[in-house]
Design a protein around this motif. Structure first.
Motif, PDB file in Angstrom:
ATOM      1  N   VAL A 237       0.832  -1.206   0.000  1.00 52.75           N
ATOM      2  CA  VAL A 237       0.000   0.000   0.000  1.00 52.75           C
ATOM      3  C   VAL A 237       0.869   1.261   0.000  1.00 52.75           C
ATOM      4  O   VAL A 237       0.563   2.254  -0.667  1.00 52.75           O
ATOM      5  N   ALA A 238       1.970   1.213   0.729  1.00 49.60           N
ATOM      6  CA  ALA A 238       2.810   2.402   0.879  1.00 49.60           C
ATOM      7  C   ALA A 238       3.764   2.621  -0.291  1.00 49.60           C
ATOM      8  O   ALA A 238       4.083   3.773  -0.624  1.00 49.60           O
TER       9      ALA A 238
ATOM     10  N   GLN B  67      -6.181   2.211  -9.004  1.00 48.38           N
ATOM     11  CA  GLN B  67      -6.499   3.585  -8.622  1.00 48.38           C
ATOM     12  C   GLN B  67      -7.820   4.072  -9.187  1.00 48.38           C
ATOM     13  O   GLN B  67      -8.292   5.141  -8.806  1.00 48.38           O
TER      14      GLN B  67
ATOM     15  N   LYS C 184     -10.647  -1.283  -3.060  1.00 45.96           N
ATOM     16  CA  LYS C 184     -10.970  -0.314  -2.013  1.00 45.96           C
ATOM     17  C   LYS C 184     -11.578  -1.001  -0.795  1.00 45.96           C
ATOM     18  O   LYS C 184     -11.297  -0.618   0.352  1.00 45.96           O
TER      19      LYS C 184
ATOM     20  N   LEU D  23      -8.731  -2.500   1.093  1.00 42.42           N
ATOM     21  CA  LEU D  23      -8.008  -1.489   1.869  1.00 42.42           C
ATOM     22  C   LEU D  23      -8.795  -1.097   3.116  1.00 42.42           C
ATOM     23  O   LEU D  23      -8.210  -0.894   4.194  1.00 42.42           O
TER      24      LEU D  23
ATOM     25  N   VAL E 294      -7.488  -1.454   7.033  1.00 44.31           N
ATOM     26  CA  VAL E 294      -7.497  -0.413   8.073  1.00 44.31           C
ATOM     27  C   VAL E 294      -8.182  -0.915   9.335  1.00 44.31           C
ATOM     28  O   VAL E 294      -7.642  -0.773  10.449  1.00 44.31           O
TER      29      VAL E 294
ATOM     30  N   ILE F 118      -2.916  -1.264   8.196  1.00 43.86           N
ATOM     31  CA  ILE F 118      -2.460  -0.013   7.593  1.00 43.86           C
ATOM     32  C   ILE F 118      -3.194   1.139   8.278  1.00 43.86           C
ATOM     33  O   ILE F 118      -4.239   0.948   8.909  1.00 43.86           O
ATOM     34  N   SER F 119      -2.637   2.323   8.140  1.00 45.23           N
ATOM     35  CA  SER F 119      -3.307   3.515   8.675  1.00 45.23           C
ATOM     36  C   SER F 119      -4.204   4.100   7.592  1.00 45.23           C
ATOM     37  O   SER F 119      -4.202   3.664   6.448  1.00 45.23           O
ATOM     38  N   GLY F 120      -4.969   5.107   7.970  1.00 43.70           N
ATOM     39  CA  GLY F 120      -5.860   5.745   7.018  1.00 43.70           C
ATOM     40  C   GLY F 120      -7.300   5.643   7.456  1.00 43.70           C
ATOM     41  O   GLY F 120      -7.604   5.209   8.576  1.00 43.70           O
ATOM     42  N   SER F 121      -8.203   6.024   6.578  1.00 42.48           N
ATOM     43  CA  SER F 121      -9.633   6.041   6.884  1.00 42.48           C
ATOM     44  C   SER F 121     -10.329   4.862   6.230  1.00 42.48           C
ATOM     45  O   SER F 121     -10.462   4.806   5.000  1.00 42.48           O
TER      46      SER F 121
ATOM     47  N   ASP G 122     -13.348   6.085   4.248  1.00 43.61           N
ATOM     48  CA  ASP G 122     -13.073   6.654   2.925  1.00 43.61           C
ATOM     49  C   ASP G 122     -12.879   5.555   1.879  1.00 43.61           C
ATOM     50  O   ASP G 122     -13.402   5.646   0.764  1.00 43.61           O
ATOM     51  N   HIS G 123     -12.107   4.522   2.233  1.00 41.69           N
ATOM     52  CA  HIS G 123     -11.915   3.414   1.299  1.00 41.69           C
ATOM     53  C   HIS G 123     -13.242   2.714   1.009  1.00 41.69           C
ATOM     54  O   HIS G 123     -13.547   2.399  -0.147  1.00 41.69           O
TER      55      HIS G 123
END
Length: 507
Positions: free
Chosen positions: A222-223, A229, A347, A350, A354, A359-362, A365-366
């Motif tokens: 992911v990073a 996309q 998505k 992902l 989370v 992984i970090s993030g929202s 949102d995904h």
């Protein structure tokens, strides 16, 4: 018997005459006489592109479709024996690489071969557990009875092959013979890495295995690496109105749609969420429309429990008060593309990453973007025809209001299981008529979501109060590779090759 005698005499005469003339007459000047790397690449790519829409059993197994021509094993949870025949196409990998020119082109074809191998062996191992892997496909070199490789070793090597494929594509060049991405190595890198995320999520119970580095690999992809996309990155097969290239559910010469019904698993969930995809996935009940219901009315649509006893479903089917699949699947020869892996699925993966803390993030949102991508995909491939959307259009305004609705938005309370149920259920809805073989089965087996109905009165599994979790080994293996397959069954399942045995990846 005289006509047979004349044929034999004629063939004898031909064999005694000029072979060169026979060859000249029977050689197609427009056909290829030698294999090439692009030709073999096409064969390999199309092999993995022909996914579940060609197999109604996958949709029945995933509880999205009921089929009523006769009682179906897949609908009632009988998995049967797996087949290893799908591995034979991998004999083209080594030949493709050998025929490719040295340098960057060979990097691309080598990367493709590694990915196709990883893809095929992954899904086969997901069906049965241990498989012939290290010694597989070595018949030309004298290994006719390959030993089995443990599922852990298979998964470990698959992860290695996927990472090597990404590196090789990065050092490769645009290549010929690719009917999906046109040889675009960036898109192939995205596909390889997104698929590895899928593999890693199936290994979620193995985060304690230090050598697998499940969470670390997921986070690094992911990073640091390219992944899907947008919907433009979907690995999908696009259809056209040409012989051999038409959408598999198209009505021409296809009687399947005469026997299909929608299920409660799909219809009731869409209704509960006020989800307009219902009107794109299904047709209203002809009986209810005749009785005065509008085609845009929620209660004009009826799905049924796929676990109902066949005799009871037959009564409903005969009465015609049910929803069938949407007419666009039947009327459009080019319909919508069918994908093996999509941006929407990525998505949702992902979002799961989370909520699992990988992984970090929202996660929200995904998750929201996964829904948005699914709805825009469906809307984008559906002509503006009331027959196909029933006056419930998936407009941008509707999509945004749906995502923001209380029933849909990702809940902050309730913990992992609550959020996981929402994520996987939306993933399931996004793949209706689109996903790779048995994807819904494997996701349900992995997470329990979405919940599938189980009826002991109709369930063909034994015991009848459980879903099967694996296929059993092929009869060919039992007949011709007896010692090795029996050793694999003994080491994994104490000698019991059973539908309910727990393979390594599920422990």
């Amino acid at each position: 018997m005289n006509w047979k005698k004349y044929i034999v005499l004629g063939l004898t005469g031909l064999s005694l005459g000029s072979c060169s003339k026979f060859d000249d007459i029977n050689t197609n000047p427009n056909a290829a006489t030698k294999a090439s790397a692009p030709m073999l690449a096409t064969t390999l790519i199309l092999d993995i592109s022909k996914n579940s829409l060609g197999s109604i059993s996958s949709m029945m197994n995933g509880k999205s479709i009921i089929r009523m021509e006769f009682p179906e094993n897949a609908q009632y949870n009988y998995l049967g024996r797996a087949s290893f025949d799908g591995l034979t196409v991998l004999n083209n990998v080594e030949k493709m690489v050998a025929l490719s020119p040295e340098g960057t082109y060979k990097n691309s074809y080598t990367a493709l071969g590694k990915f196709i191998r990883a893809y095929k062996f992954f899904w086969l191992s997901m069906q049965v557990g241990d498989v012939p892997y290290t010694q597989a496909l070595l018949g030309e070199k004298g290994t006719l009875n390959p030993a089995y490789t443990s599922q852990k070793e298979v998964m470990t090597d698959i992860l290695k092959e996927l990472e090597e494929a990404d590196k090789l594509f990065a050092a490769g060049a645009k290549f010929d013979g690719d009917p999906i991405y046109g040889g675009d190595i960036t898109k192939w890198r995205k596909f390889v890495n997104t698929f590895e995320l899928q593999v890693l999520l199936h290994l979620y119970k193995k985060t304690g295995e230090a050598d697998l580095r499940v969470k670390e690999r997921f986070a690094a992809i992911v990073a640091e690496k390219p992944i899907f996309q947008s919907n433009d990155d979907n690995f999908q097969l696009v259809y056209s109105d040409l012989a051999g290239q038409r959408y598999p559910f198209y009505k021409l010469g296809n009687t399947t749609q005469l026997y299909t019904m929608m299920t409660t698993v799909v219809v009731d969930r869409l209704k509960d969420l006020n989800d307009y995809r219902l009107f794109y996935y299904a047709n209203p009940s002809a009986i209810r429309v005749a009785a005065g219901k509008e085609v845009s009315a929620w209660d004009a649509y009826a799905g049924y429990d796929p676990s109902m006893v066949y005799a009871d479903l037959s009564v409903i089917f005969g009465g015609k008060d049910y929803s069938n699949v949407n007419s666009r699947y039947l009327e459009l020869a080019n319909a919508e593309p069918v994908y093996v892996l999509s941006y929407a699925m990525a998505k949702f993966m992902l979002a799961e990453g989370v909520v699992r803390g990988w992984i970090s993030g929202s996660a929200a949102d995904h998750y929201s973007e996964g829904i948005r991508a699914s709805m825009k995909f469906t809307a984008g491939y559906t002509p503006d025809n009331v027959l196909f959307h029933h006056n419930r259009k998936l407009t941008n305004d509707y999509i945004e209001s749906y995502i923001a609705s209380d029933k849909v938005k990702l809940k902050t309370a309730g913990g992992l299981e609550t959020q996981l149920e929402q994520i996987i259920s939306q993933r399931y809805l996004s793949t209706f008529m689109l996903h790779a073989p048995y994807d819904a089965f494997f996701e349900n087996r992995r997470t329990g979501y979405p919940a599938f109905p189980l009826n002991p009165k109709s369930n063909l599994n034994v015991p009848a109060d459980k879903f099967p979790v694996r296929w059993i080994y092929p009869q060919k293996e039992l007949d011709y590779n007896t010692e090795n397959v029996n050793n694999a069954i003994k080491s994994q399942f104490s000698g019991n090759d059973d539908y309910n045995q727990t393979m390594w990846i599920l422990k």
